[in-house]
Motif scaffolding. Structure first.
Motif, short mmCIF file in Angstrom:
data_model
loop_
_atom_site.label_atom_id
_atom_site.label_comp_id
_atom_site.label_asym_id
_atom_site.label_seq_id
_atom_site.Cartn_x
_atom_site.Cartn_y
_atom_site.Cartn_z
N UNK A 169 0.81 -1.22 0.00
CA UNK A 169 0.00 0.00 0.00
C UNK A 169 0.85 1.26 0.00
N UNK A 170 1.88 1.29 0.85
CA UNK A 170 2.71 2.48 0.91
C UNK A 170 3.54 2.61 -0.36
N UNK A 171 3.91 1.46 -0.96
CA UNK A 171 4.60 1.50 -2.24
C UNK A 171 3.75 2.16 -3.31
N UNK A 172 2.47 1.81 -3.34
CA UNK A 172 1.54 2.43 -4.30
C UNK A 172 1.41 3.93 -4.04
N UNK A 174 3.51 6.04 -2.60
CA UNK A 174 4.69 6.81 -2.97
C UNK A 174 4.93 6.80 -4.48
N UNK A 175 4.48 5.74 -5.15
CA UNK A 175 4.54 5.75 -6.61
C UNK A 175 3.65 6.85 -7.17
N UNK A 176 2.49 7.03 -6.56
CA UNK A 176 1.59 8.10 -6.98
C UNK A 176 2.22 9.47 -6.73
N UNK A 187 0.74 9.56 -11.38
CA UNK A 187 -0.22 9.52 -10.27
C UNK A 187 -1.60 9.07 -10.76
N UNK A 188 -2.03 9.64 -11.88
CA UNK A 188 -3.36 9.30 -12.39
C UNK A 188 -3.44 7.86 -12.87
N UNK A 264 2.50 17.37 3.53
CA UNK A 264 1.66 16.89 4.63
C UNK A 264 0.59 15.90 4.18
N UNK A 265 0.16 15.99 2.92
CA UNK A 265 -0.82 15.03 2.41
C UNK A 265 -0.23 13.62 2.39
N UNK A 266 1.00 13.49 1.95
CA UNK A 266 1.61 12.16 1.87
C UNK A 266 1.92 11.64 3.26
#
Length: 316
Positions: A169-172, A174-176, A187-188, A264-266
């Motif tokens: 999940x965190x990989x996804x 940070x990929x975004x 990201x999209x 802060x969003x990430x």
């Protein structure tokens, strides 16, 4: 090199390191502190190899011990800082990035709805979109009479799945975030792929009648996980948009400003994904009455929607 030469060469560095170790634990350490710590460890190894005096060895050993304590304390302080950002800067960032966040929310749930309706109307289309092996694997996971649903998971299995969920999940996420630098495309792509995947799988599960195992599983953690993925995509898109439309600034400056604004969003998405992974690993698979899971899951969705709405409206 003789001992007095070795001491004279490194004394100032040792004193600096000792002063940093003596700071209050809540104080922020300089970025080069880990490098100093590695140098002290290396000096201690040299002292032992060259058989310098026990007094010098004892002094450096104490410095290494003090440095180790400060490093671990720093990591705890970093975790506290993450929580602090999630509680304070994150809600403000939801407000400051509310337009981009709104577009990503609409894109994710809109496409998920399209995929859901499409597969409901044309059940065989799910095999075209996802592939037969993927669909069969999903079916085996949520088959009420299958091994996954009827078997018991050990504590070791839960811990292993917790690590896997965090990694995936965190990989996804940070990929975004990083993919946003590709003019929003990265990201999209991940956002819409996960959106379509979720909608298609949910429709297929409904088509084959495995509703209860599936929805009772995802409702308990889905509110945090899916919303965090959308937030991470919005953070990445904010960077990509700055590159596309830098305004009066240079693209480099606009990208840097957007990254600071979206960071802060990430951080908030990271905290939400860790919480989602914990729930998914230790609570979602438990053999508990579905009604109870649906009740708690609904509360979770209500809380996430409320905090999201409040943040986007008022930034608090």
């Amino acid at each position: 090199m003789k001992q007095h030469q070795f001491v004279a060469t490194n004394e100032s560095l040792w004193l600096e390191f000792e002063a940093l170790c003596a700071l209050e634990f809540k104080a922020t350490l300089p970025e080069h502190f880990p490098k100093l710590y590695r140098k002290i460890c290396n000096d201690l190894a040299i002292v032992r190899t060259r058989e310098y005096s026990p007094t010098l060895e004892s002094r450096l050993n104490q410095l290494v011990h003090a440095g180790q304590q400060r490093l671990y304390s720093s990591r705890r302080n970093q975790f506290s800082e993450i929580i602090h950002i999630a509680r304070t800067a994150f809600p403000r960032a939801l407000y400051e990035n509310r337009a981009m966040l709104f577009y990503n929310l609409v894109a994710f749930w809109g496409l998920a709805l399209v995929a859901f309706i499409w597969v409901r109307i044309n059940p065989d289309s799910v095999y075209t979109f996802l592939g037969q092996s993927t669909v069969l694997n999903i079916e085996s996971m949520y088959n009420p009479s299958g091994q996954v649903q009827t078997g018991e998971r050990s504590a070791a299995d839960d811990a292993m799945m917790f690590g896997m969920y965090i990694y995936n999940n965190i990989g996804i996420a940070f990929q975004m975030f990083a993919g946003g630098a590709l003019l929003c495309i990265g990201a999209l792509f991940f956002l819409l792929y996960n959106s379509f995947y979720f909608g298609a799988i949910a429709a297929h599960i409904v088509n084959i009648g495995f509703n209860e195992p599936f929805f009772s599983f995802i409702i308990t953690h889905g509110s945090f996980e899916l919303t965090a993925i959308i937030i991470a995509s919005a953070a990445g898109c904010q960077i990509g948009y700055a590159l596309l439309s830098p305004g009066q600034f240079t693209r480099a400056y606009a990208m840097k400003s957007a990254a600071v604004k979206a960071l802060p969003l990430i951080v908030g998405a990271f905290v939400m994904l860790v919480l989602a992974a914990f729930i998914e690993a230790f609570w979602s698979p438990r053999d508990i009455a579905s009604q109870f899971k649906f009740a708690l899951g609904s509360l979770g969705w209500g809380y996430v929607i409320y905090r999201l709405y409040k943040g986007m409206r008022y930034g608090a």
